[in-house]
Design a protein around this motif. Structure first.
Motif, PDB file in Angstrom:
ATOM      1  N   VAL A 124     128.680  75.318  78.666  1.00  0.00           N
ATOM      2  CA  VAL A 124     128.474  75.326  80.123  1.00  0.00           C
ATOM      3  C   VAL A 124     129.765  75.755  80.811  1.00  0.00           C
ATOM      4  CG1 VAL A 124     128.033  73.887  82.158  1.00  0.00           C
ATOM      5  CG2 VAL A 124     126.587  73.651  80.128  1.00  0.00           C
ATOM      6  N   ALA A 128     128.938  79.674  80.491  1.00  0.00           N
ATOM      7  CA  ALA A 128     128.067  79.922  81.650  1.00  0.00           C
ATOM      8  C   ALA A 128     128.822  80.473  82.857  1.00  0.00           C
ATOM      9  CB  ALA A 128     127.333  78.638  82.039  1.00  0.00           C
ATOM     10  N   ALA A 136     129.199  76.623  87.215  1.00  0.00           N
ATOM     11  CA  ALA A 136     129.362  76.227  85.809  1.00  0.00           C
ATOM     12  C   ALA A 136     130.503  75.225  85.659  1.00  0.00           C
ATOM     13  CB  ALA A 136     129.610  77.455  84.942  1.00  0.00           C
TER      14      ALA A 136
END
Length: 191
Positions: A124, A128, A136
């Protein structure tokens, strides 16, 4: 007149040492196998995180504004390597107590929860960001806060089963708390 006569030695042989019994060898083999399994699982989580990190450390992360206390990138790999080893050995020490009075399942369940959170954070936070941007970093911040709680709960639970196992998680908790400050700073400075 009394004579000092030594009593003859007993013909009864001493039992063999417990370490050489077949049951002991089998238990030792299971213990070593379990330790290897705990290490493999911990290193698999580390490898999963590395996949997300490797392309992004020299990408967006190198350009991001960071906290003044952010260590050089070279510190993270060795630190995490040591921490994953300590985590695995601590979990193994708790697992070894499974036949004793205290139940170990709740402690090991907390260990699994923190491993899952640990494995979620990196993709993440690092992976991300190119698609989600600062969101994120903030989602990563929520995940790492949950990780802080899970690691503290795991540490406390481990202490009740094995003091050594609990103490082995102290560096991990301290590092995750430190990483939380780094995550917060990155999110705040790059939003």
């Amino acid at each position: 007149m009394s004579e000092n006569v030594a009593a003859p030695e007993s013909p009864v042989a001493e039992p063999p040492a417990a370490e050489s019994s077949p049951v002991s060898r089998t238990r030792r083999g299971k213990d070593i196998g379990a330790l290897i399994a705990f290490l493999v699982i911990a290193y698999a989580v580390a490898a999963f995180g590395t996949v997300s990190t490797i392309t992004n450390v020299d990408g967006w992360y190198s350009e991001a504004r960071k906290a003044a206390w952010n260590p050089p990138n070279a510190v993270f790999g060795p630190a995490w390597g040591i921490l994953y080893t300590l985590m695995a050995v601590a979990a193994w020490l708790v697992w070894r107590k499974r036949h004793e009075v205290r139940p170990v399942a709740p402690a090991l369940a907390l260990y699994v929860v923190q491993l899952i959170l640990n494995s979620l954070w990196t993709p993440v936070f690092f992976g991300a960001y190119p698609g989600w941007g600062p969101a994120a970093l903030w989602i990563g911040f929520v995940i790492i806060l949950l990780l802080d709680i899970a690691v503290a709960a795991t540490l406390a639970s481990f202490l009740h089963v094995s003091r050594a196992a609990g103490w082995m998680l102290v560096p991990y908790l301290l590092w995750v708390l430190f990483a939380t400050t780094l995550n917060w700073a990155l999110a705040a400075l790059n939003s």
